[in-house]
Design a protein around this motif. Structure first.
Motif, PDB file in Angstrom:
ATOM      1  N   CYS A  71       7.529 -12.688 -12.752  1.00 21.09           N
ATOM      2  CA  CYS A  71       8.116 -12.441 -11.427  1.00 21.09           C
ATOM      3  C   CYS A  71       8.237 -13.754 -10.671  1.00 21.09           C
ATOM      4  O   CYS A  71       7.226 -14.389 -10.330  1.00 21.09           O
ATOM      5  N   GLY A  72       9.480 -14.147 -10.402  1.00 21.24           N
ATOM      6  CA  GLY A  72       9.710 -15.428  -9.721  1.00 21.24           C
ATOM      7  C   GLY A  72       9.148 -15.486  -8.318  1.00 21.24           C
ATOM      8  O   GLY A  72       8.975 -16.574  -7.754  1.00 21.24           O
ATOM      9  N   ALA A  73       8.844 -14.331  -7.736  1.00 23.78           N
ATOM     10  CA  ALA A  73       8.315 -14.319  -6.373  1.00 23.78           C
ATOM     11  C   ALA A  73       6.830 -14.656  -6.331  1.00 23.78           C
ATOM     12  O   ALA A  73       6.284 -14.941  -5.270  1.00 23.78           O
ATOM     13  N   VAL A  74       6.154 -14.630  -7.494  1.00 21.01           N
ATOM     14  CA  VAL A  74       4.702 -14.861  -7.529  1.00 21.01           C
ATOM     15  C   VAL A  74       4.405 -16.244  -8.092  1.00 21.01           C
ATOM     16  O   VAL A  74       4.769 -16.561  -9.233  1.00 21.01           O
ATOM     17  N   ALA A  75       3.714 -17.078  -7.294  1.00 26.85           N
ATOM     18  CA  ALA A  75       3.357 -18.440  -7.719  1.00 26.85           C
ATOM     19  C   ALA A  75       2.011 -18.455  -8.423  1.00 26.85           C
ATOM     20  O   ALA A  75       1.822 -19.160  -9.423  1.00 26.85           O
ATOM     21  N   VAL A  79      -8.242 -12.571  -8.340  1.00 26.01           N
ATOM     22  CA  VAL A  79      -8.742 -11.197  -8.375  1.00 26.01           C
ATOM     23  C   VAL A  79     -10.056 -11.103  -7.605  1.00 26.01           C
ATOM     24  O   VAL A  79     -10.963 -11.901  -7.824  1.00 26.01           O
ATOM     25  N   VAL A  80     -10.128 -10.167  -6.685  1.00 27.46           N
ATOM     26  CA  VAL A  80     -11.367  -9.875  -5.961  1.00 27.46           C
ATOM     27  C   VAL A  80     -11.657  -8.390  -6.148  1.00 27.46           C
ATOM     28  O   VAL A  80     -11.000  -7.534  -5.552  1.00 27.46           O
ATOM     29  N   LYS A  81     -12.606  -8.114  -7.065  1.00 21.25           N
ATOM     30  CA  LYS A  81     -12.950  -6.732  -7.411  1.00 21.25           C
ATOM     31  C   LYS A  81     -11.689  -5.962  -7.825  1.00 21.25           C
ATOM     32  O   LYS A  81     -11.009  -6.355  -8.751  1.00 21.25           O
ATOM     33  N   GLY A  82     -11.357  -4.871  -7.103  1.00 22.58           N
ATOM     34  CA  GLY A  82     -10.197  -4.080  -7.517  1.00 22.58           C
ATOM     35  C   GLY A  82      -8.931  -4.472  -6.791  1.00 22.58           C
ATOM     36  O   GLY A  82      -8.016  -3.649  -6.667  1.00 22.58           O
ATOM     37  N   PHE A  83      -8.863  -5.710  -6.309  1.00 22.71           N
ATOM     38  CA  PHE A  83      -7.704  -6.154  -5.532  1.00 22.71           C
ATOM     39  C   PHE A  83      -7.101  -7.396  -6.178  1.00 22.71           C
ATOM     40  O   PHE A  83      -7.819  -8.358  -6.499  1.00 22.71           O
ATOM     41  N   LEU A  84      -5.789  -7.369  -6.359  1.00 19.19           N
ATOM     42  CA  LEU A  84      -5.063  -8.497  -6.932  1.00 19.19           C
ATOM     43  C   LEU A  84      -4.322  -9.215  -5.801  1.00 19.19           C
ATOM     44  O   LEU A  84      -3.343  -8.702  -5.258  1.00 19.19           O
ATOM     45  N   ASN A  85      -4.822 -10.392  -5.416  1.00 20.71           N
ATOM     46  CA  ASN A  85      -4.220 -11.177  -4.335  1.00 20.71           C
ATOM     47  C   ASN A  85      -3.136 -12.081  -4.910  1.00 20.71           C
ATOM     48  O   ASN A  85      -3.394 -12.856  -5.844  1.00 20.71           O
ATOM     49  N   LEU A  86      -1.949 -11.996  -4.354  1.00 15.00           N
ATOM     50  CA  LEU A  86      -0.790 -12.719  -4.884  1.00 15.00           C
ATOM     51  C   LEU A  86      -0.335 -13.790  -3.898  1.00 15.00           C
ATOM     52  O   LEU A  86      -0.162 -13.511  -2.709  1.00 15.00           O
ATOM     53  N   VAL A  87      -0.154 -15.004  -4.427  1.00 15.93           N
ATOM     54  CA  VAL A  87       0.415 -16.087  -3.621  1.00 15.93           C
ATOM     55  C   VAL A  87       1.917 -16.114  -3.910  1.00 15.93           C
ATOM     56  O   VAL A  87       2.337 -16.308  -5.057  1.00 15.93           O
TER      57      VAL A  87
END
Length: 606
Positions: A71-75, A79-87
């Motif tokens: 995905c070109g939008a994701v640099a 991962v923090v537990k059950g959360f995927l943090n996307l830059v």
């Protein structure tokens, strides 16, 4: 394409590629990343665990790798537990800003010819008095709600129901006949609604004197005090005359009707001036003098169908005990109608005039029970929107010295309030030196825009369901959560853009997304601009002008923090300067659009 849309689509593809199963879009939950974590958007992976059959951290890691690769939008990701943090990649933010810039009403949906038709009733004045502070809150809420519903893609019809008949107007008419000496708005120099309101107060003054005198007489004759007062109120000559006039009106007596038309005409002219000053209006105005007979006929029709019942005294009632309520009177024993009957008649007229999909009544919370009953009755009578009617119930406007009483002449008059807000805006602007080098005509216009903006914002920023304390001085402040603060920020941005043009700087008609590399603070602003659509949608779902007010304030604060930390006009890097000019242009545009949903104008300069 929106960044969230791109990422959502990529997540759906990723789940299919990684786990061999389709996932519905509603299971893909994206939210703004919390400030304490690195990232812009966060994917909540818990709903996907049934498909992945893995631990939350492992599922997040799988999807993070997939998105970074596909995905070109994701640099990058973490991962923090059950959360995927996307830059989000800088190029995606620049592309989003270009999309926002290309749409003059980004975040709003334009109604189509077959969009749902929403009718909104607000104002609902009586013709025996001018509009007051309570009406101001009603009108501002109704108008704003109409703009918000339209920005959510609905067709909207704005309506008003004028209570132009009944004992209240007869009181004003009788007082005018007795003590008016032929006075008119022209001879008195008063607005027509104020003139009639004065006679309503005069009636009450004389009536109370009569009641006091009669009650003393009855008490002297040995009657108990409370019984004496009740009898005095019924037997006072003035109230008897008023009731006789009402009977003559209902019988179509031309002398009474002619006076009624003349005096109501004065009132309507006065109302129109106030509505214009408030910046509100209506697509269709209904009058209770036209609807009350229709309501009676509709009730009689319901009676014939067994929907209602007639009691021994001839009165007609609706039995609502099956709905957990009591019995509701619809027609008195003498055949005269009550407010509920009139609302049924108005509903029928509206339903015949428009193919209504949703009906919203903007009426104070003291009428909650009334609209609960009305909804049941309209549904019984076959109105398709009856069961789903919305009572936009709002709290009262309170004052430091207590509640308002129309008949005693102690209301905060809408016209006086408007004039004082504009005058206060002018005084404050002059004290702060904001009127330097501005013509007199422009000073007057800016004072009007700022004064009305202060009034509207102060009222609309409060959750409509709550009672509120109105403080005019607090509302006109160029700092904090006020209309003038937001208006001043818009004017400041427009000034920056004018200076840029004067200095020969290039403000691109279309952003060069390849050259634009937004920094973290610029990304926050772009993200905040992108949230406008969600704010509009939520305000439509919640019927909440305060949600739009809150968004405008947050966007304004965000821009001011950015402007404090970064230069626009003195930025040496051309690509970055152009990015910031486009960013500023869109902040101004979004502030203007958001404030317009509140019925608030924003000046080009202050």
């Amino acid at each position: 394409m929106k960044i969230e849309t791109m990422i959502c689509s990529a997540v759906i593809d990723g789940v299919k590629a990684l786990y061999g199963q389709d996932v519905p879009e509603k299971m893909v939950q994206l939210q703004k990343t919390k400030r304490e974590f690195e990232g812009n958007l966060t994917l909540v992976v818990f709903p996907l665990l049934k498909i992945s059959k893995k631990k939350p951290e492992d599922t997040a890691e799988d999807l993070g790798r997939y998105l970074a690769d596909n995905c070109g939008a994701v640099a990058s990701y973490n991962v923090v537990k059950g959360f995927l943090n996307l830059v989000v990649a800088p190029g995606a933010w620049a592309g989003l800003l270009a999309d926002i810039d290309a749409d003059p009403h980004y975040g709003e949906k334009q109604p189509t010819a077959d969009a749902p038709l929403v009718m909104i009733e607000y104002s609902s004045p009586n013709t025996n008095k001018p509009l007051h502070l309570g009406h101001v809150r009603n009108n501002l809420l109704g108008w704003s709600l109409a703009q918000i519903m339209q920005a959510n893609g609905n067709r909207v019809v704005k309506t008003n129901i004028v209570n132009d008949r009944g004992i209240h107007i007869c009181k004003s008419m009788l007082a005018w006949l007795k003590w008016g000496n032929g006075e008119t708005p022209e001879t008195s120099g008063k607005k027509g609604d104020h003139l009639i309101g004065d006679y309503y107060v005069a009636f009450d003054k004389h009536y109370r004197e009569e009641v006091k005198e009669l009650a003393a007489k009855y008490t002297a004759e040995g009657m108990a005090a409370d019984e004496a007062e009740k009898k005095a109120k019924d037997e006072a000559p003035l109230i008897k005359e008023a009731h006789e006039m009402l009977v003559r009106w209902e019988q179509g007596d031309e002398e009474v009707r002619s006076l009624w038309r003349k005096m109501n005409g004065w009132v309507y002219a006065g109302f129109d001036e106030t509505y214009k000053a408030l910046g509100v209006g209506f697509d269709k105005i209904y009058y209770e003098s036209d609807t009350y007979l229709r309501g009676k006929a509709k009730v009689e029709e319901g009676l014939a169908k067994g929907l209602f019942e007639r009691h021994a005294d001839g009165s007609v009632w609706a039995d609502l005990t099956a709905e957990g309520l009591d019995q509701k009177l619809l027609l008195r024993s003498d055949g005269t109608s009550v407010y509920m009957t009139q609302d049924i008649g108005t509903a029928e007229m509206r339903f015949n005039d428009y193919p209504i999909d949703k009906m919203i009544y903007v009426v104070g919370n003291e009428q909650n029970y009334h609209f609960q009953v009305l909804s049941i009755l309209l549904d019984r009578l076959g109105f398709k929107w009856g069961k789903e009617l919305v009572h936009f119930s709002y709290g009262m406007v309170e004052l430091p010295n207590g509640k308002m009483k129309s008949r005693e002449g102690t209301v905060v008059d809408a016209d006086d309030l408007i004039a004082e807000m504009i005058a206060q805006a002018r005084r404050t602007s002059e004290e702060l030196g904001k009127f330097d080098d501005i013509s007199e005509a422009e000073r007057g216009e800016i004072a009007r825009i700022v004064g009305m903006g202060a009034l509207k914002y102060f009222i609309l920023k409060v959750d409509a369901r709550k009672n509120m304390l109105f403080n005019p001085e607090e509302s006109i402040d160029f700092n904090g959560n006020t209309g003038p603060f937001i208006q001043y920020t818009h004017a400041r941005i427009r000034s920056i853009l004018r200076k840029a043009e004067a200095e020969g700087l290039h403000i691109p008609a279309k952003l060069d997304t390849a050259a634009a590399k937004p920094n973290a603070k610029e990304v926050e602003l772009i993200q905040k601009l992108n949230e406008y659509g969600a704010a509009v949608e939520q305000a439509g779902k919640d019927y909440s002008p305060s949600g739009i007010a809150n968004y405008c304030y947050e966007l304004t604060k965000e821009f001011n923090q950015f402007y404090h930390d970064y230069s626009i006009l003195k930025e040496p890097d051309t690509a970055r300067q152009q990015l910031r000019l486009v960013l500023a242009r869109n902040v101004a545009k979004t502030i203007k659009n958001g404030m317009a949903l509140l019925g608030i104008e924003v000046p080009e300069r202050m």
